[in-house]
Design an enzyme around this catalytic site. Structure first.
Site, PDB file in Angstrom:
ATOM      1  NE  ARG A  41      -3.599  -0.138   2.763  1.00  0.00           N
ATOM      2  CZ  ARG A  41      -4.403  -0.057   3.805  1.00  0.00           C
ATOM      3  NH1 ARG A  41      -4.406  -1.021   4.706  1.00  0.00           N
ATOM      4  NH2 ARG A  41      -5.194   0.977   3.962  1.00  0.00           N
ATOM      5  CG  HIS A  87      -6.472  -1.777  -4.716  1.00  0.00           C
ATOM      6  ND1 HIS A  87      -5.141  -2.006  -4.446  1.00  0.00           N
ATOM      7  CD2 HIS A  87      -6.869  -0.831  -3.836  1.00  0.00           C
ATOM      8  CE1 HIS A  87      -4.751  -1.226  -3.455  1.00  0.00           C
ATOM      9  NE2 HIS A  87      -5.773  -0.507  -3.064  1.00  0.00           N
ATOM     10  CE1 TYR A 130     -23.294  14.371  -9.540  1.00  0.00           C
ATOM     11  CE2 TYR A 130     -21.923  14.390  -7.570  1.00  0.00           C
ATOM     12  CZ  TYR A 130     -23.170  14.372  -8.159  1.00  0.00           C
ATOM     13  OH  TYR A 130     -24.295  14.363  -7.382  1.00  0.00           O
TER      14      TYR A 130
END
Length: 825
Positions: A41, A87, A130
């Protein structure tokens, strides 16, 4: 009717209880968690510079076909595909990584092309439903050739899909875009750099595996932030490049402008890395309210898409803008610190690497990628050649092939008989059995023979490449150059030396107006290679001021122009476009106390932020005084202009140039000076400066030298009365049919006294006789002896001894001379 479940006996329950040492369990669990955070990570891989989530995003977007030439798709779709396939750590982490790779203010070379509100330095992005995204063009270089077995693939979290362990990464992403992350017990914070500079350093290291850090820093002098700004202090950069750890300060780019007729202000056009304008405004308001910051009247944010960053800070009447700016540097984020900690994964292990080690790891990765790609292509071409050779056999004996197939009972018998009769392999026989009748034309045979010849040539080329480690490394270097040329951009961040403070001195909480930087005498030097530096001079009551010349001369030490001034006095830089740009030498680097080493200076083009890279700075001149400045152009025009005639503008024209003309040089020229032109056809003309009357700044000058056909002026200067007797003329002739800068040519150095003076607007006298094959002068210089010649990289060159006759031919040179200037002394 409900039934109560029977409970197991107590002895059965007791058998399921295990005694575990809490300390051991916590230690083991914590180590597993730490391992997961570090390797899966938080830390980037040194080979492609990406964290796992970034790598998976780019790979999945490539698999989805989201190329730059196709339409955007919803970010939510990308996030869902990445989370579902590769993931499993949540959509928020994936979207955050996607957004960062699309922000031009976060990455030096963004990998994602975002459409919609992807946030700013002060505000977060819109929701993924969006916004839309697709791969940016540079991302194609990161994922190219993935289908050619260039990297290993590993299973995803549930073994249902395969993903690349590392990307091919034709762009050195770790150095170019930097990285930041917090793991368990360690963290990384790497600065972004310029792609052109990193690629050049990698190419140099490939060609010179034993290259030192100093050599690499000639190509990568420091970080290059997406937001620009100025780095103050290069010592921390060298520490980081040497050990992997270091710190330095970054400053905003601020100019002092006249906002109205009676009010000046500070205009901020670039901020330190990841510092937003709202944060700066908030700190300024807090400082003003707490009465820690004085002299500020208002702050206005005029930033927009058209003009970019523009933060206007009004300065109250009666306050020194420069002193107010120094106050803001100390108390607001206009000056910020950046701590480099180059922690990255190398072969699965966290390591702290310097610049050289980072480049070595990346080069090793690219060598592996190119080797595996070449081997894959070689295998594919060999397999195809095998089939093509079988088809050619079939076409040559097509009637017999058809007879064998028609007389066979089944496909297996036909395959076996083809192998036996025509000595084919199983693959060739199978391919012939699937052959379509339309391939049996004469034209198809010609196509196959052409394909065979092409395959043989490609196989030979690939075998030759794979047999040579040098050839593979050369190909890696060439591909780096292609990527830099395609996706590189000019440097944005300016590098300057830090101001020295006395040992043990504490920083003052309040900054008196004129005590931060004393207005001390200084000398500004402009080198022939475009570097500029300032030398502070001691204040002496008697005698001339002297400076110290370093015993070992460094690169870039040939001087084009020098000016005595003070550190807070505005001076002018005259450019090849005929412009004068006002600037202050206050922030110029000072190489060492009372000594000159222009190699430690800054590029004047970057310091002045000239918009056009082709515009060259020719001289530094005062903005006041009665001594005229002489200007000479490539078309032989001369002009003298008095500084008192300069308009009060940040930049303006000092000569009206004709179309196609450019300024060659500028120099102080009182009436008793001698103006000198040297043309490319080796004609030299000099005449008194008094023959040229001073004109206004808008005038276009008058005829200086009469040029021959196709000739141009290569050098212009003004010699003072004291310099005429000891001046020399140095000329370098180049081959007429060779590329400029590749043929060393010949040179000679003659006494200026041997050249008779002529009238203005005449042709002058010959300064050098051309040898066979020479066509023109590439470099010329007239000035006090001795002359200092340098190459294009600033390193010194050797000129012949003075004393040659005026019209003699030159002595062949060993190396190319790029420019000639004065020696400092």
């Amino acid at each position: 009717m409900s039934r109560t479940p029977e409970l197991p006996a107590d002895d059965q329950i007791a058998e399921r209880i295990e005694d575990v040492d809490v300390a051991s369990e916590m230690q083991g669990s914590f180590l597993e968690y730490a391992y997961s955070v570090i390797y899966s990570r938080a830390l980037p891989d040194a080979r492609d510079g990406l964290k796992p989530v970034q790598r998976r995003i780019l790979f999945q977007m490539s698999e989805m076909g989201l190329r730059p030439d196709r339409g955007h798709v919803k970010s939510a779709r990308v996030v869902g595909e990445v989370m579902g396939r590769l993931h499993p750590h949540g959509d928020a982490a994936i979207y955050d990584a996607l957004v960062r790779m699309a922000q031009s203010f976060s990455l030096r070379v963004p990998f994602v092309d975002g459409h919609g509100n992807f946030g700013s330095l002060d505000d977060g992005p819109a929701a993924p439903r969006y916004t839309e995204a697709r791969l940016a063009p540079p991302a194609l270089a990161m994922v190219e050739s993935l289908d050619e077995d260039v990297v290993d693939f590993v299973p995803n979290y549930d073994n249902s899909f395969m993903q690349p362990e590392v990307l091919p990464a034709a762009i050195p992403g770790l150095l170019v875009n930097g990285a930041s992350g917090i793991a368990v017990g360690m963290a990384t914070n790497m600065a972004p750099h310029n792609l052109n500079e990193v690629a050049a350093a990698a190419q140099h290291l490939i060609a010179n595996p034993e290259a030192t850090l100093d050599e690499l820093m000639e190509f990568v002098p420091g970080p290059d932030f997406p937001s620009g700004g100025t780095i103050v202090g290069l010592g921390g950069i060298r520490d980081a490049y040497s050990t992997g750890r270091g710190s330095f300060k970054t400053r905003a780019k601020v100019s002092i402008e006249q906002l109205t007729a009676r009010k000046s202000g500070l205009v901020v056009t670039e901020l330190p890395y990841l510092v937003g304008p709202e944060r700066v405004i908030e700190k300024i308001k807090d400082g003003v309210n707490a009465k820690k910051i004085t002299g500020i009247s208002d702050v206005t944010d005029l930033t927009d898409r058209k003009r970019g960053m523009r933060l206007v800070i009004g300065v109250k009447t009666g306050f020194n803008p420069q002193a107010v700016l120094e106050q803001l540097y100390r108390l607001t984020p206009l000056e910020d610190s950046f701590n480099i900690n180059n922690v990255t994964l190398v072969e699965g292990q966290p390591q702290t690497l310097g610049l050289r080690e980072l480049l070595q790891v990346y080069i090793g990765h690219r060598v592996s990628v190119v080797t595996r790609r070449s081997q894959f292509r070689l295998t594919k071409r060999r397999d195809r050649l095998h089939l093509v050779e079988g088809l050619l056999i079939a076409i040559l004996d097509i009637d017999e092939v058809i007879q064998v197939i028609r007389t066979s009972d089944d496909t297996e018998q036909a395959r076996t008989r083809l192998i036996d009769v025509f000595d084919l392999s199983t693959l060739q026989a199978e391919y012939i059995l699937e052959l379509r009748l339309r391939r049996l034309t004469k034209f198809s045979r010609i196509e196959l023979e052409t394909e065979r010849d092409t395959l043989l040539a490609e196989i030979a080329e690939l075998e030759e490449l794979l047999a040579s480690d040098l050839a593979i490394r050369t190909l890696v270097a060439d591909e780096l150059g292609d990527v830099a040329e395609k996706y590189g951009s000019p440097r944005r961040t300016l590098l300057t030396e830090a101001k020295q403070q006395p040992a043990g001195a504490k920083r003052r909480k309040q900054a008196p107006e004129d005590l931060e930087h004393a207005d001390v005498p200084c000398r500004v030097f402009l080198g022939v290679t475009g570097r500029i530096a300032r030398v502070d001079l001691p204040i002496r009551e008697e005698g001339p001021t002297t400076i110290t010349v370093p015993k070992r001369r460094s690169k870039h030490d040939a001087v084009r122009s020098a000016l005595d001034t003070t550190s807070r006095t505005e001076i002018g830089a005259i450019t090849s476009r005929g412009r004068l740009v006002r600037f202050s030498p206050l922030e110029l680097p000072t190489p060492a106390a009372n000594s000159v080493q222009l190699g430690a200076g800054v590029r004047v083009h970057d310091y002045l932020a000239l918009p056009d890279r082709s515009e060259r700075v020719l001289a530094v001149v005062p903005l006041t005084g009665d001594v005229p400045i002489a200007l000479g152009t490539a078309q032989g025009v001369v002009k003298r202009v008095v500084p008192s005639a300069f308009p009060n503008k940040p930049d303006f024209e000092v000569i009206a140039l004709k179309p196609g003309d450019e300024l060659i040089a500028a120099a102080p020229a009182p009436d008793d000076a001698e103006l000198v032109f040297v043309a490319s056809d080796a004609q030299l003309l000099h005449f008194p400066a008094s023959a040229v009357r001073p004109q206004g700044a808008a005038a276009g000058g008058m005829a200086g030298i009469k040029l021959g056909a196709d000739a141009r002026v290569v050098h212009f200067t003004a010699l003072s009365a004291d310099e005429v007797e000891q001046a020399v003329v140095a000329t370098v002739a180049a081959g007429g049919e060779t590329l400029m800068g590749t043929d060393p040519g010949s040179a000679k150095v003659s006494a200026f006294a041997e050249f008779p003076g002529k009238g203005r607007a005449t042709g002058g006298v010959r300064a050098q006789r051309f040898l066979k094959g020479e066509g023109e002068l590439s470099v010329a210089w007239v000035g006090p002896e001795p002359a200092l010649a340098v190459g294009s990289d600033g390193s010194t060159r050797t000129l012949p001894e003075p004393g040659a006759k005026r019209d003699a031919s030159g002595t062949p040179l060993e190396k190319v001379v790029g420019a000639i200037g004065r020696r400092v002394g």
